[in-house]
Write a protein that holds these residues in place. Structure first.
Motif, short mmCIF file in Angstrom:
data_model
loop_
_atom_site.label_atom_id
_atom_site.label_comp_id
_atom_site.label_asym_id
_atom_site.label_seq_id
_atom_site.Cartn_x
_atom_site.Cartn_y
_atom_site.Cartn_z
N GLY A 1 18.21 68.71 -7.67
CA GLY A 1 18.41 67.99 -6.42
C GLY A 1 19.66 68.48 -5.70
N GLY A 2 19.81 68.10 -4.43
CA GLY A 2 20.96 68.56 -3.63
C GLY A 2 21.62 67.43 -2.85
N GLY A 3 21.34 66.21 -3.28
CA GLY A 3 21.96 65.07 -2.60
C GLY A 3 23.21 64.61 -3.33
N ASN A 4 23.78 63.50 -2.85
CA ASN A 4 25.02 63.01 -3.46
C ASN A 4 24.81 62.49 -4.88
N THR A 5 23.62 61.94 -5.16
CA THR A 5 23.36 61.48 -6.52
C THR A 5 23.33 62.67 -7.47
N ALA A 6 22.71 63.76 -7.02
CA ALA A 6 22.66 64.96 -7.85
C ALA A 6 24.08 65.47 -8.13
N ILE A 7 24.91 65.50 -7.09
CA ILE A 7 26.28 65.99 -7.29
C ILE A 7 27.04 65.05 -8.22
N ASP A 8 26.82 63.74 -8.04
CA ASP A 8 27.49 62.77 -8.93
C ASP A 8 27.15 63.04 -10.39
N VAL A 9 25.86 63.15 -10.69
CA VAL A 9 25.45 63.37 -12.09
C VAL A 9 26.08 64.66 -12.60
N ALA A 10 26.05 65.69 -11.78
CA ALA A 10 26.59 66.98 -12.21
C ALA A 10 28.08 66.87 -12.52
N ARG A 11 28.82 66.21 -11.62
CA ARG A 11 30.27 66.08 -11.83
C ARG A 11 30.56 65.21 -13.06
N GLU A 12 29.79 64.15 -13.21
CA GLU A 12 30.01 63.27 -14.36
C GLU A 12 29.79 64.03 -15.66
N TYR B 1 18.70 73.56 -6.71
CA TYR B 1 18.33 72.99 -5.42
C TYR B 1 17.36 73.93 -4.72
N ARG B 2 16.35 73.34 -4.11
CA ARG B 2 15.25 74.19 -3.62
C ARG B 2 15.58 74.90 -2.31
N ARG B 3 16.62 74.47 -1.64
CA ARG B 3 17.00 75.17 -0.41
C ARG B 3 18.39 75.78 -0.57
N SER B 4 19.01 76.18 0.55
CA SER B 4 20.32 76.82 0.45
C SER B 4 21.43 75.76 0.41
N ALA B 5 22.59 76.17 -0.06
CA ALA B 5 23.73 75.25 -0.19
C ALA B 5 24.05 74.57 1.14
N LYS B 6 23.89 75.34 2.21
CA LYS B 6 24.20 74.79 3.54
C LYS B 6 23.32 73.59 3.89
N GLU B 7 22.10 73.61 3.31
CA GLU B 7 21.14 72.56 3.67
C GLU B 7 21.22 71.32 2.79
N MET B 8 22.11 71.35 1.81
CA MET B 8 22.23 70.20 0.90
C MET B 8 22.61 68.94 1.68
N SER B 9 22.03 67.83 1.28
CA SER B 9 22.41 66.57 1.95
C SER B 9 23.67 65.98 1.33
N GLY B 10 24.05 66.45 0.16
CA GLY B 10 25.30 65.97 -0.46
C GLY B 10 26.49 66.43 0.35
N TYR B 11 27.59 65.64 0.28
CA TYR B 11 28.78 65.96 1.08
C TYR B 11 29.44 67.25 0.59
N ALA B 12 29.92 68.02 1.55
CA ALA B 12 30.58 69.28 1.21
C ALA B 12 31.80 69.06 0.33
#
Lengths: 435, 448
Positions: A270-281, A294-305
């Motif tokens: 995934g590329g949203g904020n929940t995905a980033i949260d799990v990854a960081r945790e 993530y299925r698209r490019s980093a630029k297209e992620m919905s998670g915050y930069a």
């Protein structure tokens, strides 16, 4: 409800601890006290930020907290979980000027935490009980804000929560380095101190509590149920040990898992904020490796930069333009790898599949909508996405007695958006009743 | 590099930077460290019969995160035996013959003054400073500011000291007086060779709101103290300038009051100081600050093409005039630089609530307040300013209404964003000229 201290989430410390008095005053003094301040406009609850900050500077912390809570009753949890970089702090004039912006979230935490300490005199005294009562479904931020504001005006407010714990995502879903479950529960208890009642372990629509019963027994109903189960990928090998839904895993980590558990190689989808949260945790908990797919490019992620930047610093790898096509398991059924295909424009490119070895795969591609609940209330409609339809300014639905707000309406935004919705619904009801 | 050395009524100093009589000049050990750091002179902590001090002694006013914008003290003169101080003066002068030691003195009878002066001069003091300024403690005993507030007494005691003194006598004045010129003329009348000012301002620095005791607290009570530090600089500059432009005062002045850096010092010198004395800034940051003071002043003089600090002395005195002689025809208006503006709009609030209601936001015509002087609506500039940082939040000035008061510039946090620009005004005119010529009637007065 007391949670055991040796929970896994407690292995992670606060990334932004509470300011000392001198730190808070020093930062508060830096605030320019802008007129028509951009930070206020950037806050979904429109907290009068310069005013609460100047009250910290003058030493009027109690007044500061009151300024915050007047607009945002969950100002404490919001101070810790809000993506301030995207909201108030992002619009601080210092940011545009190229200077360090005012740490608004941390100042808000300082004021709200200090003013609501148990040893402090109560900040609010609920008004005398009036002859109105409201049932609220789901004990997350939207309902808590709504119930809290109603209770302070003397309206009886009772929240029905299907989980064993109240607080919604604040308790079960926030990254521990932002907010630990016990702190979320303290805030719930503070709201309860206004007279709000919470019944846990009760699911409306089941457990013999139907929507009709609520409509009959209460003057109004507020639906603040958030979102449902984690969405599955629907690829071979997904069912079985080692593949988990992201929010389910976070909840386990925050409430149930014990410290000492070792994490191996983790893949997060995934590329949203929940995905980033799990990854960081996982990275901070010492996983052998953490890879986001993530299925698209980093630029297209919905998670915050800024969150992704933090993740990279903590060692999270990102595999862009790749889509899971299956999970690989050993003869004993243990997860050994995730199989992904390269994508272009979000679509798989045939013949490009390869495996990423892993011991744990967390799927963070969204959550289901709790459509079924709508059918409990005549007139309440669901949109094409499965979200409840409501007037954003008032929380009104197609049923005059039913109001709603938060993730179940917006499809999954910030805690502060849910609080704004709950507050607006409470204000609408209070105005309608002339309170 | 410009010459910083000065001659203060015969006392030669390597630079104009002296330590004021205060805790930083309490002992010889301190003063020698100060001279090592670069201070040109020191006025010894006031000598007399030793006193007994209280605890605590200092209180401060902080401004935001800046500590000690103002300092208040209730410490008295030296609490050490005179012989010890004299021995140390002798030692310092032996080791630092080119540095200046001024003995600050405070006592009562003529005979006391005679003995004290003789002892100090015997110890090697280059000059004497009569402490007629201390506004706390000692004044209750008839000394310090109680002398400085009585011009006749001030002149008389000064005259006593001049009977005995072989070295120059500086008279230190108190700001706690109605007319500083009267005090300054009394010092001249008494034969003083120089003037030091200001001593501290009589003050209560704050109140402990839990104990209901003023600050600084001594048990369950306090007393008024003497206020100093950056907060008093404007008061000191005015009193200095008042003496500097007085015809009857030709003796040199040692300026004191909130001097913290070379720029402050340059301002004092420009308004007539020959030497400057520093206390609070040293109490805050230590003797080391003098390095920047020397370097900064020297660079400034070089930049202005002045070969000696003496060229700077008094340069601004002539431009300190009565209000009635200021040019009524001179006009300024505020200009906001859209590129630099950060959009905080503090200028908008300040102008609307605290000045003349002539700064607006938004690209539409604005209704002027009913009391405006200009007619019609205020119109935004074309093209409407869109800032690089502030975007459409850049405010604009209703120029016909702007009175050029400076307030917007003063509140603006961005240096150089708001500038005051000279615009053609009326013909040169002054109030005093109007009075002389009978043109001073403004319509709308009490009898209209």
């Amino acid at each position: 409800m007391a949670l055991p201290q040796d929970r896994l989430e407690n292995a992670l410390d606060d990334k932004k601890p509470t300011f000392s008095e001198s730190e808070a005053r020093a930062e508060a003094e830096r605030c320019l006290y802008c007129a028509d301040a951009p930070c206020i406009k950037a806050c979904p609850t429109e907290i009068d930020i310069p005013t609460f900050i100047k009250k910290i500077a003058s030493g009027n912390v109690r007044g500061s907290a009151k300024t915050i809570f007047d607009q945002n009753l969950l100002g404490y949890s919001c101070s810790r979980v809000c993506p301030v970089e995207e909201l108030c702090v992002g619009d601080c004039v210092y940011t545009g000027w190229g200077r360090d912006p005012i740490p608004i979230g941390r100042l808000q935490r300082y004021a709200t935490e200090k003013a609501t300490k148990p040893e402090e005199k109560a900040l609010f005294t609920p008004k005398a009980r009036k002859d109105k009562k409201v049932a609220l479904i789901g004990a997350g931020p939207a309902s808590l804000a709504c119930a809290g504001y109603l209770a302070l005006e003397g309206v009886e407010a009772i929240i029905f929560e299907k989980r064993a714990v109240a607080g919604g995502l604040n308790t079960t879903g926030i990254a521990p380095y932002k907010l630990h479950a016990q702190d979320a529960l303290h805030e719930v208890e503070w709201v309860q101190s206004f007279g709000v009642k919470i019944e846990t372990g009760v699911e409306v629509g089941k457990d013999h509590l139907t929507g009709q019963k609520l409509l009959d027994a209460y003057d109004a109903v507020f639906i603040g149920v958030g979102l449902g189960e984690d969405t599955k990928l629907g690829v071979p090998g997904e069912d079985g040990p080692g593949v988990v839904g992201a929010t389910a895993w976070i909840e386990e980590m925050k409430l149930h898992k014990k410290q000492g558990e070792k994490l191996g190689h983790v893949v997060v989808v995934g590329g949203g904020n929940t995905a980033i949260d799990v990854a960081r945790e996982c990275a901070l908990l010492g996983a052998a490796s953490v890879t986001m797919v993530y299925r698209r490019s980093a630029k297209e992620m919905s998670g915050y930069a800024h969150e992704m930047e933090g993740a990279r610093v903590e060692g999270v790898q990102l595999v862009e333009s790749a889509q899971p096509v299956g999970f690989v398991r050993s003869a004993q059924g243990e997860l050994t790898a995730i199989r992904v295909a390269r994508t272009e424009g979000g679509k798989n490119i045939p013949g490009t599949e390869y495996e990423i070895p892993c011991d744990l795969a967390a799927v963070a591609i969204g959550q289901s909508k709790l459509r079924a609940l709508a059918s409990e209330f005549p007139g309440v409609e669901v949109d094409a996405r499965g979200c409840l339809k409501a007037d954003p300014a008032t929380g009104r639905t197609g049923n005059a007695k039913v109001f709603t707000g938060g993730d179940c309406v917006n499809g999954g935004k910030e805690v502060v958006n849910a609080v704004a919705d709950g507050r607006n619904a409470a204000r609408t009801l209070l105005a309608a009743w002339g309170f | 590099m410009a010459d910083l050395s000065i001659d203060f009524c015969g006392i030669k100093s390597p630079n104009p930077f002296w330590l004021a009589s205060a805790p930083p000049t309490n002992t010889g050990e301190q003063i020698m460290r100060a001279f090592d750091a670069g201070w040109g002179g020191a006025v010894w902590k006031t000598l007399g019969d030793p006193i007994v001090n209280v605890t605590s002694r200092f209180g401060a006013v902080d401004l935001g995160t800046y500590k000690m914008m103002g300092l208040n003290n209730i410490e008295l003169i030296t609490d050490r035996p005179l012989e010890v101080n004299l021995r140390e003066i002798r030692e310092v002068k032996r080791r630092y013959p080119k540095h200046v030691i001024i003995a600050s003195l405070m006592t009562e009878t003529k005979e006391d003054w005679r003995v004290l002066i003789q002892k100090c001069e015997d110890a090697g003091a280059d000059g004497l400073e009569l402490n007629f300024g201390c506004p706390h403690g000692m004044c209750e005993r008839g000394m310090g500011s109680s002398v400085g507030q009585e011009p006749k007494l001030l002149a008389e005691i000064t005259a006593w000291t001049k009977e005995f003194a072989k070295t120059p006598v500086l008279v230190k004045l108190t700001p706690n007086t109605g007319d500083i010129v009267e005090a300054g003329l009394a010092a001249v009348a008494g034969g003083g060779d120089g003037i030091s000012l200001i001593n501290t301002v009589k003050s209560i620095v704050g109140v402990d709101l839990d104990r209901m005791v003023p600050l600084p607290r001594v048990g369950n009570a306090s007393t008024n103290g003497g206020y100093c530090g950056p907060a008093v600089k404007p008061i000191a500059l005015h009193l200095l300038a008042a003496l500097a432009r007085e015809e009857g005062i030709k003796i040199p002045i040692s300026g004191i009051g909130g001097i913290s850096n070379w720029r402050d010092a340059a301002e004092f010198i420009a308004l007539g100081s020959t030497s400057v004395q520093v206390c609070t800034a040293v109490m805050h940051y230590g003797y080391r600050i003098v390095e920047d003071m020397i370097e900064g002043l020297s660079n400034f003089l070089d930049e202005k093409g002045m070969k000696s600090v003496n060229e700077l002395r008094g340069k601004a005195v002539g431009n300190y005039q009565e209000w009635g002689d200021l040019d009524l025809g001179y006009k300024l208006i505020a200009k906001i630089d859209a590129e630099k503006c950060i959009g905080c709009q503090l200028c908008v609030t300040a102008c609307h609530d605290g000045a003349h209601q002539c700064i607006f936001t938004g690209n539409e015509e604005k209704t002027r307040p009913p009391h405006a002087h200009a007619h019609g609506k205020a119109t935004p500039p074309t093209p409407f300013p869109i800032g690089k940082i502030a975007g459409p939040r850049v405010p604009w000035v209703d120029e016909p209404e702007c009175v050029g008061c400076n307030l917007c510039q003063l509140v603006c946090p961005v240096s150089g964003c708001i500038t005051m620009q000279e615009v053609p005004g009326g013909a040169a005119d002054t109030w005093n000229a109007r009075v002389r010529e009978g043109r001073n009637k403004v319509p709308g007065g009490i009898h209209d």
